[in-house]
Design a protein around this motif. Structure first.
Motif, PDB file in Angstrom:
ATOM      1  N   VAL A  81       5.611 -11.777  -4.250  1.00 29.06           N
ATOM      2  CA  VAL A  81       4.166 -11.207  -3.472  1.00 29.06           C
ATOM      3  C   VAL A  81       4.465 -10.501  -2.340  1.00 29.06           C
ATOM      4  N   ALA A  82       5.663 -10.609  -1.692  1.00 28.84           N
ATOM      5  CA  ALA A  82       5.953  -9.853  -0.521  1.00 28.84           C
ATOM      6  C   ALA A  82       6.269  -8.276  -0.916  1.00 28.84           C
ATOM      7  N   GLY A  83       6.606  -8.068  -2.106  1.00 31.96           N
ATOM      8  CA  GLY A  83       6.738  -6.732  -2.633  1.00 31.96           C
ATOM      9  C   GLY A  83       5.468  -6.068  -3.367  1.00 31.96           C
ATOM     10  N   MET A  84       4.561  -6.838  -3.392  1.00 35.98           N
ATOM     11  CA  MET A  84       3.410  -6.374  -4.347  1.00 35.98           C
ATOM     12  C   MET A  84       2.803  -5.184  -3.924  1.00 35.98           C
ATOM     13  N   ALA A  85       2.634  -5.027  -2.896  1.00 32.98           N
ATOM     14  CA  ALA A  85       1.884  -3.857  -1.966  1.00 32.98           C
ATOM     15  C   ALA A  85       2.407  -2.463  -2.486  1.00 32.98           C
ATOM     16  N   ARG A  86       3.765  -2.351  -2.498  1.00 30.89           N
ATOM     17  CA  ARG A  86       4.446  -1.210  -2.990  1.00 30.89           C
ATOM     18  C   ARG A  86       4.653  -1.064  -4.391  1.00 30.89           C
ATOM     19  N   ARG A  87       4.449  -2.237  -5.226  1.00 30.12           N
ATOM     20  CA  ARG A  87       5.004  -2.093  -6.620  1.00 30.12           C
ATOM     21  C   ARG A  87       4.157  -1.056  -7.250  1.00 30.12           C
ATOM     22  N   ASP A  88       2.958  -0.807  -7.160  1.00 27.91           N
ATOM     23  CA  ASP A  88       2.176   0.034  -7.955  1.00 27.91           C
ATOM     24  C   ASP A  88       2.434   1.641  -7.468  1.00 27.91           C
ATOM     25  N   HIS A  89       2.754   1.576  -6.198  1.00 27.70           N
ATOM     26  CA  HIS A  89       3.319   3.103  -5.752  1.00 27.70           C
ATOM     27  C   HIS A  89       4.690   3.594  -6.110  1.00 27.70           C
ATOM     28  N   SER A  90       5.617   2.544  -6.216  1.00 26.09           N
ATOM     29  CA  SER A  90       7.041   2.650  -6.442  1.00 26.09           C
ATOM     30  C   SER A  90       7.194   3.271  -7.777  1.00 26.09           C
ATOM     31  N   ASP A  91       6.313   2.640  -8.799  1.00 27.95           N
ATOM     32  CA  ASP A  91       6.534   3.025 -10.277  1.00 27.95           C
ATOM     33  C   ASP A  91       5.368   3.994 -10.630  1.00 27.95           C
ATOM     34  N   ARG A  92       4.622   4.418  -9.839  1.00 31.66           N
ATOM     35  CA  ARG A  92       3.363   5.574 -10.073  1.00 31.66           C
ATOM     36  C   ARG A  92       2.331   4.784 -10.954  1.00 31.66           C
ATOM     37  N   LEU A 178      -0.536 -21.096   4.896  1.00 38.91           N
ATOM     38  CA  LEU A 178       0.472 -20.184   4.858  1.00 38.91           C
ATOM     39  C   LEU A 178       0.075 -18.728   4.817  1.00 38.91           C
ATOM     40  N   SER A 179      -1.332 -18.650   4.626  1.00 38.32           N
ATOM     41  CA  SER A 179      -1.649 -17.199   4.148  1.00 38.32           C
ATOM     42  C   SER A 179      -1.362 -16.242   5.322  1.00 38.32           C
ATOM     43  N   PRO A 180      -1.469 -16.523   6.579  1.00 36.79           N
ATOM     44  CA  PRO A 180      -1.207 -15.761   7.875  1.00 36.79           C
ATOM     45  C   PRO A 180       0.259 -15.038   7.646  1.00 36.79           C
ATOM     46  N   LEU A 181       1.194 -16.109   7.427  1.00 35.99           N
ATOM     47  CA  LEU A 181       2.516 -15.702   7.393  1.00 35.99           C
ATOM     48  C   LEU A 181       2.655 -14.777   6.004  1.00 35.99           C
ATOM     49  N   ILE A 182       2.129 -15.168   5.022  1.00 36.85           N
ATOM     50  CA  ILE A 182       2.586 -14.584   3.731  1.00 36.85           C
ATOM     51  C   ILE A 182       1.941 -13.230   3.813  1.00 36.85           C
ATOM     52  N   LEU A 183       0.763 -13.117   4.056  1.00 37.68           N
ATOM     53  CA  LEU A 183      -0.037 -11.740   4.319  1.00 37.68           C
ATOM     54  C   LEU A 183       0.604 -10.825   5.303  1.00 37.68           C
ATOM     55  N   LEU A 184       1.298 -11.280   6.519  1.00 36.73           N
ATOM     56  CA  LEU A 184       1.981 -10.653   7.277  1.00 36.73           C
ATOM     57  C   LEU A 184       3.106 -10.075   6.696  1.00 36.73           C
ATOM     58  N   VAL A 185       3.818 -10.759   5.954  1.00 36.42           N
ATOM     59  CA  VAL A 185       5.073 -10.206   5.222  1.00 36.42           C
ATOM     60  C   VAL A 185       4.760  -9.207   4.332  1.00 36.42           C
ATOM     61  N   VAL A 186       3.464  -9.324   3.307  1.00 33.19           N
ATOM     62  CA  VAL A 186       3.237  -8.259   2.478  1.00 33.19           C
ATOM     63  C   VAL A 186       3.016  -7.195   3.170  1.00 33.19           C
ATOM     64  N   LEU A 187       2.149  -7.218   4.472  1.00 32.37           N
ATOM     65  CA  LEU A 187       1.749  -5.999   5.231  1.00 32.37           C
ATOM     66  C   LEU A 187       3.107  -5.216   5.733  1.00 32.37           C
ATOM     67  N   LEU A 188       3.832  -6.062   6.058  1.00 25.87           N
ATOM     68  CA  LEU A 188       5.099  -5.526   6.640  1.00 25.87           C
ATOM     69  C   LEU A 188       5.842  -4.754   5.661  1.00 25.87           C
ATOM     70  N   SER A 189       5.921  -5.525   4.538  1.00 22.41           N
ATOM     71  CA  SER A 189       6.594  -4.895   3.314  1.00 22.41           C
ATOM     72  C   SER A 189       5.833  -3.376   2.941  1.00 22.41           C
ATOM     73  N   ALA A 190       4.524  -3.400   2.972  1.00 25.12           N
ATOM     74  CA  ALA A 190       4.101  -2.132   2.982  1.00 25.12           C
ATOM     75  C   ALA A 190       4.418  -1.093   3.680  1.00 25.12           C
ATOM     76  N   TRP A 191       4.526  -1.595   5.075  1.00 30.42           N
ATOM     77  CA  TRP A 191       4.879  -0.436   5.995  1.00 30.42           C
ATOM     78  C   TRP A 191       6.139  -0.069   6.088  1.00 30.42           C
ATOM     79  N   PHE A 192       7.036  -0.989   6.086  1.00 34.88           N
ATOM     80  CA  PHE A 192       8.422  -1.145   6.430  1.00 34.88           C
ATOM     81  C   PHE A 192       9.393  -1.348   5.199  1.00 34.88           C
ATOM     82  N   ARG A 193       8.896  -1.407   3.997  1.00 36.33           N
ATOM     83  CA  ARG A 193       9.767  -1.584   2.746  1.00 36.33           C
ATOM     84  C   ARG A 193      10.227  -2.903   3.063  1.00 36.33           C
ATOM     85  N   SER A 194      11.699  -2.928   2.548  1.00 39.46           N
ATOM     86  CA  SER A 194      12.508  -3.919   2.717  1.00 39.46           C
ATOM     87  C   SER A 194      13.045  -4.612   3.895  1.00 39.46           C
TER      88      SER A 194
END
Length: 302
Positions: A81-92, A178-194
């Motif tokens: 889930v942490a990397g789901m935000a960039r999944r669609d963009h990375s593989d177009r 856990l939703s605040p921590l999980i969604l924060l990680v997802v958002l940070l992953s969208a902004w700052f990748r790995s």
């Protein structure tokens, strides 16, 4: 709901092989080790337990298998889930998903629903099913296969079912905490990748130290630990006020459904709190920023 079905099917098609391995590999390794390895139980312990040895081994096998697969599913799902935000963009593939009649919020919510709720729940049930095979092997090797079939299943299965229902009912509550921590990680992953996990860890650590120096209170670490503790309580509250009573194993098994209900009620009583309200507001803000980020990325892709 119809708009969510293709998104849910997408998760199944993309991750079904990994999910199968996640269930089959741990159970397969456990069965091989228990079938051909050495199982040691002290003679004094066996004499002390007596006729309860087979039920205890069965309960331990069921609980161990279910909890192990449940924890594996939870950890792997959070990583996915942490990397789901960039999944669609990375593989177009975002260009394809934009052609479907689904909103950006639904495209983000569907993976969260699948990976944070459905997958752990399915892993828990699969662990119970596999735990039956594990218990058969363990009991057969320790006390004989006949003892496994002669166990009080009418008392054991309702108790196991009550504990399973307790875990399944507590899973959505745990994810709320856990939703605040999980969604924060997802958002940070969208902004700052790995770098998302690094930024989160360093931010909480340094931020807590800074707040402690300024105000004498490590607020960020306290909030994080409180959210993690409440998530654990949502799954198993373990309230010491409820006494199952009875010294006999059958009596304790028959009391487990009442204990599970009491434990769930105690977890529900923790929900009306400023911590959860603030956490949900923060999680909602993170989700809104994710939707905005996806809209901008989709606009660039289009």
């Amino acid at each position: 709901m119809n708009k969510l079905i293709p998104l849910l099917q997408r998760e199944w098609l993309q991750y079904r092989f990994g999910w199968a391995l996640m269930v089959a590999v741990p159970l397969g390794v456990a069965l091989l080790l228990l079938a051909f390895g050495e199982i040691q139980i002290g003679q004094e312990a066996a004499k002390t337990v007596g006729s309860k040895l087979a039920p205890l081994l069965t309960v331990a096998s069921l609980a161990g298998s279910a909890v192990t697969l449940f924890l594996i599913a939870c950890f792997t799902s959070i990583i996915i889930v942490a990397g789901m935000a960039r999944r669609d963009h990375s593989d177009r593939s975002v260009e394809f998903w934009l052609s479907l009649p689904a909103t950006h919020s639904a495209s983000l919510a569907a993976p969260l629903l699948v990976h944070l709720l459905l997958v752990p729940a399915a892993a828990l049930l699969a662990g119970l099913a596999g735990g039956l095979l594990v218990s058969l092997v363990v009991v057969a090797r320790v006390v004989g296969v006949g003892e496994w079939f002669a166990m009080p299943w009418l008392d054991l299965l309702p108790a196991v079912g009550a504990l399973t229902a307790r875990m399944l009912a507590g899973l959505p509550l745990a994810m709320l905490w856990l939703s605040p921590l999980i969604l924060l990680v997802v958002l940070l992953s969208a902004w700052f990748r790995s770098w998302s996990w690094v930024i989160l860890g360093v931010g909480i650590g340094l931020g807590s130290q800074l707040l402690k120096q300024l105000f004498g209170q490590p607020f960020l670490s306290d909030v994080t630990l409180a959210l993690l503790k409440q998530a654990g309580n949502a799954l198993v509250y373990a309230d010491s006020e409820f006494k199952m009573g009875g010294s006999d194993g059958v009596e304790r098994l028959s009391a487990l459904p009442a204990w599970a209900w009491h434990d769930f009620v105690m977890a529900l009583r923790e929900l009306p709190s400023p911590l959860l309200l603030g956490g949900l507001l923060f999680a909602g803000g993170c989700f809104y920023l994710l939707v905005l980020w996806r809209e901008r990325g989709a606009g660039a892709a289009g």
